[in-house]
Design an enzyme around this catalytic site. Structure first.
Site, PDB file in Angstrom:
ATOM      1  N   GLU A 262       0.908  -1.173  -0.057  1.00 50.49           N
ATOM      2  CA  GLU A 262       0.015   0.010  -0.141  1.00 50.49           C
ATOM      3  C   GLU A 262       0.974   1.331   0.041  1.00 50.49           C
ATOM      4  OE1 GLU A 262       0.262  -2.228   2.667  1.00 50.49           O
ATOM      5  OE2 GLU A 262       0.232  -1.055   4.599  1.00 50.49           O
ATOM      6  N   ASN A 263       2.173   1.408  -0.412  1.00 45.41           N
ATOM      7  CA  ASN A 263       2.945   2.554  -0.748  1.00 45.41           C
ATOM      8  C   ASN A 263       2.189   3.706  -1.047  1.00 45.41           C
ATOM      9  OD1 ASN A 263       5.047   0.687  -0.690  1.00 45.41           O
ATOM     10  ND2 ASN A 263       4.475   0.140  -2.851  1.00 45.41           N
ATOM     11  N   HIS A 295      -8.280  -3.431  -0.614  1.00 50.10           N
ATOM     12  CA  HIS A 295      -7.549  -3.549   0.629  1.00 50.10           C
ATOM     13  C   HIS A 295      -6.590  -2.847   0.604  1.00 50.10           C
ATOM     14  CE1 HIS A 295      -5.653  -5.920   4.100  1.00 50.10           C
ATOM     15  NE2 HIS A 295      -4.394  -5.326   3.522  1.00 50.10           N
ATOM     16  N   GLU A 296      -5.712  -2.556  -0.526  1.00 49.53           N
ATOM     17  CA  GLU A 296      -4.692  -1.664  -0.649  1.00 49.53           C
ATOM     18  C   GLU A 296      -5.024  -0.154  -0.700  1.00 49.53           C
ATOM     19  OE1 GLU A 296      -1.865  -2.987   0.412  1.00 49.53           O
ATOM     20  OE2 GLU A 296      -2.599  -4.839  -0.451  1.00 49.53           O
ATOM     21  N   HIS A 299      -6.161   0.910   2.814  1.00 51.91           N
ATOM     22  CA  HIS A 299      -4.863   1.321   3.676  1.00 51.91           C
ATOM     23  C   HIS A 299      -4.663   2.919   3.832  1.00 51.91           C
ATOM     24  CE1 HIS A 299      -3.255  -2.347   5.640  1.00 51.91           C
ATOM     25  NE2 HIS A 299      -3.140  -2.757   4.497  1.00 51.91           N
ATOM     26  N   GLU A 318      -3.480  -3.933   9.863  1.00 56.66           N
ATOM     27  CA  GLU A 318      -3.987  -5.101   8.864  1.00 56.66           C
ATOM     28  C   GLU A 318      -5.379  -5.751   9.396  1.00 56.66           C
ATOM     29  OE1 GLU A 318      -2.846  -5.406   6.366  1.00 56.66           O
ATOM     30  OE2 GLU A 318      -0.697  -4.440   6.503  1.00 56.66           O
TER      31      GLU A 318
HETATM   32  N1  B3K Z   1       1.182  -4.487   3.929  1.00 60.67           N
HETATM   33  C1  B3K Z   1       1.579  -5.256   3.032  1.00 60.67           C
HETATM   34  C2  B3K Z   1       2.351  -6.639   3.709  1.00 60.67           C
HETATM   35  C3  B3K Z   1       3.637  -6.271   3.766  1.00 60.67           C
HETATM   36  C4  B3K Z   1       4.407  -7.740   4.115  1.00 60.67           C
HETATM   37  C5  B3K Z   1       5.940  -7.457   4.449  1.00 60.67           C
HETATM   38  N2  B3K Z   1       6.534  -8.898   4.664  1.00 60.67           N
HETATM   39  C6  B3K Z   1       0.488  -5.636   2.413  1.00 60.67           C
HETATM   40  C7  B3K Z   1      -0.962  -5.608   2.962  1.00 60.67           C
HETATM   41  O1  B3K Z   1      -1.126  -6.144   4.000  1.00 60.67           O
HETATM   42  O2  B3K Z   1      -1.627  -4.873   2.465  1.00 60.67           O
HETATM   43 ZN    ZN Z   2      -2.811  -4.843   4.565  1.00 59.89          ZN
END
Ligand code: B3K
Ligand code: ZN
Length: 854
Positions: A262-263, A295-296, A299, A318
């Site tokens: 989710e950058n 989901h992303e 975030h 999460e």
């Molecule tokens: N936040 C990332 C997962 C990162 C995992 C690092 N090993 C994807 C997600 O949950 O949206």
């Molecule tokens: Zn996530």
């Protein structure tokens, strides 16, 4: 091993220095890639005169403070700088070789494109930094690279500037106005096909939407774009949350350790969760893409605008975001089917984690390798905990809590306690006992006994809870459990629905004016992640399958009915008696199959009987061979008894174009294969006439229970057709890995040499080796131990190549406690082989050492 020491939540200290602004400059040049990082550092603690930065696997070139070279000490994963100043500019230059980075963490190459993965602690492989989520900085990023090979240079935030440079190079400048932790940084440089669109937010701001895919895949990017627009609209309407930048980008890459990331403003996705067209992707793939894109996107608020103070708080973002994506899928599709899928993850995987060596609460207390804690416990049980809060507060109370949470914490890095405090303060619901769900690991067992007094017209339930000790925690307290209940009259009417607040070890709930003895539908909708222990009779379960108001409760009843029959036949086998299936069972399943009112997708769920791994979760020890024999027998009996109905239903559904119809059609086709080989013709015809991947794959899955000439023929046809399309070949690899025949393993060994397979690509490894170990239990647990050897050899290969993927694959091997001694010993020997590796990664070390209890 770089780091074998555990970190503890109790040791958290706020940072003595923070970085408020970071100017990053990337000179992308293969093995000579150079990174210049200019940080504005602020000291918060005058006593602190040394700044310790995190860093890993880089070549350091220079370190300057306010423009002057300074002394520093380089440790294996640290850079220590003397800095007795309250505010200063720190400039660090270092060099990287992205091509050599096979861990897919930090800056690496995927099929000729540069990309990054920083969560949890990958940023420290890009530059030395305070790589912790509570250090939030404003980033500005300049990327420079060859213009022909890398026409797109992307980073977080808003586009600022671009220009041509000497030597065929060019640059792009980005600025992200929102302060963020390093784990949300991203960079992508490459040549892609681009799908563009626009979303107008409800306050009428236009947002440019871009999906970047590998050349030639543009036609497969439309569903991801449509899913993104739906996500943006849904977050506005259901959660009152609007997007905040001018642009939202998604880039699909084929080499990726998980689903997506989710950058801020620049999501990087595994191609599996972007690319789809009707020929190459199944209905499940389409749903998966919608859920992961959602989901992303979600975030952006739950994770990015409000982030985690430390990694122990991972479930803060999460668990909440999984809950939000589940609600998104449920609002857009079938709520019951989505709920069933979520329940299966908990019952089949999370309960196993609780009873194994990696048991941890949704907020872990100690961690060696953070990447090991992106678990079904933190994510999916975390989402169940949020769902319970939603049940306790109701939608309006929950939304009030979310509003308060953002009012209080926007732009901050906070804790799970901050979240529950907002929920409690906004709703006045007392969560003081409830918050134990965050710190207590394990699966509570909730035992229920009913009593009915006809004279008093009184029905009562004695509810007792008990949480067995787990590997990480021996003492357990009583939890606050929302226990959803429906009482159903003998003629099928709903007499009462209520959510009970179960709070003590033992409590009795009395219901008056109950004129007839009811059938209780207990723990409806799986209102808490617990194991229910209630001695249901066959009549009661059949009654629930027919009359429970909740579709999920009907499915739960069918699972219980099927499971009871399995365990009864396991006993028969142990007692050397003949197996049999109760007629009431076949009648109940026939009734489901014939029902015209039930959603076909729900019928398909009911006919997709509990897997062997789901059944194992119901007992404390298992004779695998006996269990598998009993399961096969019951399925074959049910399928034979319902053969005519299965065939009729199959024929009715053949040409209906809906995913629900296709799922039931394929469930029928699979069961028909269990009755007789004569039904192979239907599979053959379906494969030949298929106009979508769901039907092609449905036919192959139906034939995957055993070797046959037809299976070989169709598998060969599929291979020829799709050889050049990796994601579609992944399905073929998984079919090979889940073949229900003793020849499975020897084929897999050969398949590791296949042109479509590669140990360096996580999707390929998961499709072949991961699927074998997690979804072909009988073959993985072969008596001769060769299944374990195959997995162990793969893990050993991946230990250095990609430790994260290696550590993910190991799960079936560390959960050995329920198996017989012979198998346990073989599994332990495999683990010992891994533990003895000279350069064992911290990822594997943590799991293996816990499993072997050293
Ligand atoms: N936040 C990332 C997962 C990162 C995992 C690092 N090993 C994807 C997600 O949950 O949206
Ligand atoms: Zn996530």
């Amino acid at each position: 091993m770089t780091q074998i020491k555990a970190k503890y939540l109790k040791d958290y200290l706020s940072p003595a220095f923070t970085i408020t602004h970071l100017d990053l400059s990337f000179d992308l040049a293969g093995p000579n890639t150079q990174v210049t990082a200019k940080s504005q550092v602020v000291r918060h603690d005058d006593e602190q005169t040394t700044l310790v930065l995190d860093g890993d696997s880089m070549k350091l070139i220079s370190v300057k403070i306010n423009g002057a070279e300074v002394n520093y000490t380089q440790g294996e994963t640290t850079l220590t700088i003397e800095a007795d100043l309250n505010a200063f500019e720190l400039e660090i230059v270092n060099q990287l070789d992205p091509e050599a980075n096979s861990s897919l963490e930090g800056l690496y190459m995927s099929d000729g494109a540069y990309c990054t993965q920083c969560e949890a602690e990958g940023f420290r492989r890009i530059t030395y930094f305070l790589d912790r989520p509570d250090v939030l900085a404003i980033y500005s990023v300049r990327i420079e690279a060859d213009k022909v090979a890398f026409p797109y240079l992307l980073s977080n935030g808003n586009f600022m500037d671009q220009g041509d440079l000497e030597g065929g190079r060019h640059f792009v400048q980005w600025q992200d106005p929102f302060p963020k932790p390093a784990y949300l940084f991203a960079l992508v440089a490459g040549d892609f096909d681009l799908l563009e669109d626009e979303f107008i937010t409800r306050s009428k701001r236009p947002v440019k939407l871009q999906v970047f895919v590998d050349k030639g895949n543009l036609h497969k990017s439309h569903h991801a774009m449509a899913s993104l627009k739906k996500s943006m609209a849904w977050d506005e309407s259901r959660f009152d949350l609007e997007y905040d930048l001018d642009i939202y980008m998604i880039v699909a890459v084929d080499f990726f350790n998980m689903g997506a990331m989710e950058n801020k403003g620049l999501n990087v996705f595994n191609t599996k969760y972007v690319l789809a067209d009707i020929d190459s992707a199944t209905d499940d793939d389409y749903h998966g893409i919608e859920a992961v894109v959602g989901h992303e996107y979600f975030h952006n608020w739950t994770g990015n605008r409000v982030t985690c103070r430390d990694w122990f708080q991972l479930s803060l973002k999460e668990g909440l975001t999984v809950f939000r994506d589940q609600e998104f899928s449920s609002d857009l599709g079938s709520r019951a089917v989505n709920r069933i899928h979520a329940i299966k993850v908990i019952k089949n995987q999370q309960f196993a984690e609780d009873s194994g060596p990696m048991a941890h609460p949704i907020r872990p207390e100690s961690v060696i390798e953070m990447n090991n804690f992106y678990t079904v416990t933190v994510y999916n049980k975390g989402a169940e905990v949020i769902r319970m809060m939603h049940t306790l507060l109701g939608e309006s109370g929950f939304q009030a809590g979310m509003k308060l949470y953002f009012e209080r914490h926007d732009g901050q890095a906070v804790t799970c306690d901050d979240f529950t405090a907002a929920m409690q303060d906004a709703s006045s619901v007392d969560l003081s006992q409830f918050i134990l769900w965050y710190s207590q690991s394990g699966t509570p067992i909730v035992s229920v006994k009913e009593r009915y007094d006809e004279q008093k017209a009184q029905y009562s339930l004695l509810i007792e809870q008990f949480t067995p000790a787990t590997a990480d925690q021996t003492e357990k307290a009583a939890l606050h459990i929302p226990f959803d209940l429906e009482l159903i009259s003998p003629n099928g009417d709903s007499m009462l629905t209520e959510v009970l607040n179960v709070k003590s070890a033992s409590e009795e709930f009395v219901f008056d004016n109950i004129a007839h003895k009811p059938t209780p539908s207990l723990l409806q909708n799986f209102s808490a992640p617990v194991k229910l222990d209630f001695d249901y009779s066959v009549e009661q379960l059949v009654h629930l399958m027919r009359f429970a108001s909740s579709e999920v409760a009907r499915w739960e009843a069918s699972v219980a009915l099927f499971s009871q029959s399995i365990w009864a036949n396991v006993e028969n086998l142990n007692a050397k008696q003949a197996m049999h299936v109760d007629l009431r069972l076949t009648d109940a399943y026939r009734g489901i199959l014939l029902s015209e009112s039930l959603d076909p997708a729900l019928v398909a769920e009911i006919l997709t009987f509990p897997s062997v791994s789901a059944l194992i979760e119901q007992v404390s020890s298992v004779e695998l061979d006996i269990l598998a024999t009993a399961r096969d027998f019951v399925i074959e009996e049910l399928a034979s008894a319902c053969e005519d109905e299965l065939l009729t239903r199959y024929r009715e559904l053949v040409n209906i174009d809906s995913s629900a119809a296709r799922s039931l059609k394929n469930a029928c086709l699979l069961l028909l294969q269990r009755v007789s080989d004569q039904h192979q013709d239907h599979a053959k015809l379906q494969y030949e006439l298929a106009v979508n991947m769901t039907d092609s794959l449905g036919a192959l899955q139906a034939l995957n229970g055993a070797e046959s000439a037809l299976r070989s023929e169709l598998m060969a046809d599929y291979e020829t057709k799709w050889l050049e399309t990796p994601l579609v070949m992944d399905k073929w690899l998984t079919l090979q890995a889940t073949l229900g025949a003793d020849t499975c393993l020897e084929r897999l060994e050969a398949l590791t040499e296949h042109a479509s397979f590669s140990f360096s690509n996580p999707n390929r490894v998961r499709s072949l080796v991961g699927a074998f170990a997690a979804a072909n239990l009988v073959q993985f647990h072969r008596h001769d131990g060769k299944g374990y050897d195959f997995l162990t050899d793969t893990i050993i290969k991946l230990n250095k190549l990609n430790p994260q993927v290696a550590a993910r694959l190991i799960t079936p091997l560390i959960q050995f406690k329920k198996f017989d001694i012979h198998r346990q010993n073989l599994m332990k020997a495999s683990l010992a082989r891994i533990l003895a590796l000279p350069e064992l990664s911290s990822d594997l070390y943590e799991k293996v050492s816990k499993a072997l209890d050293c």
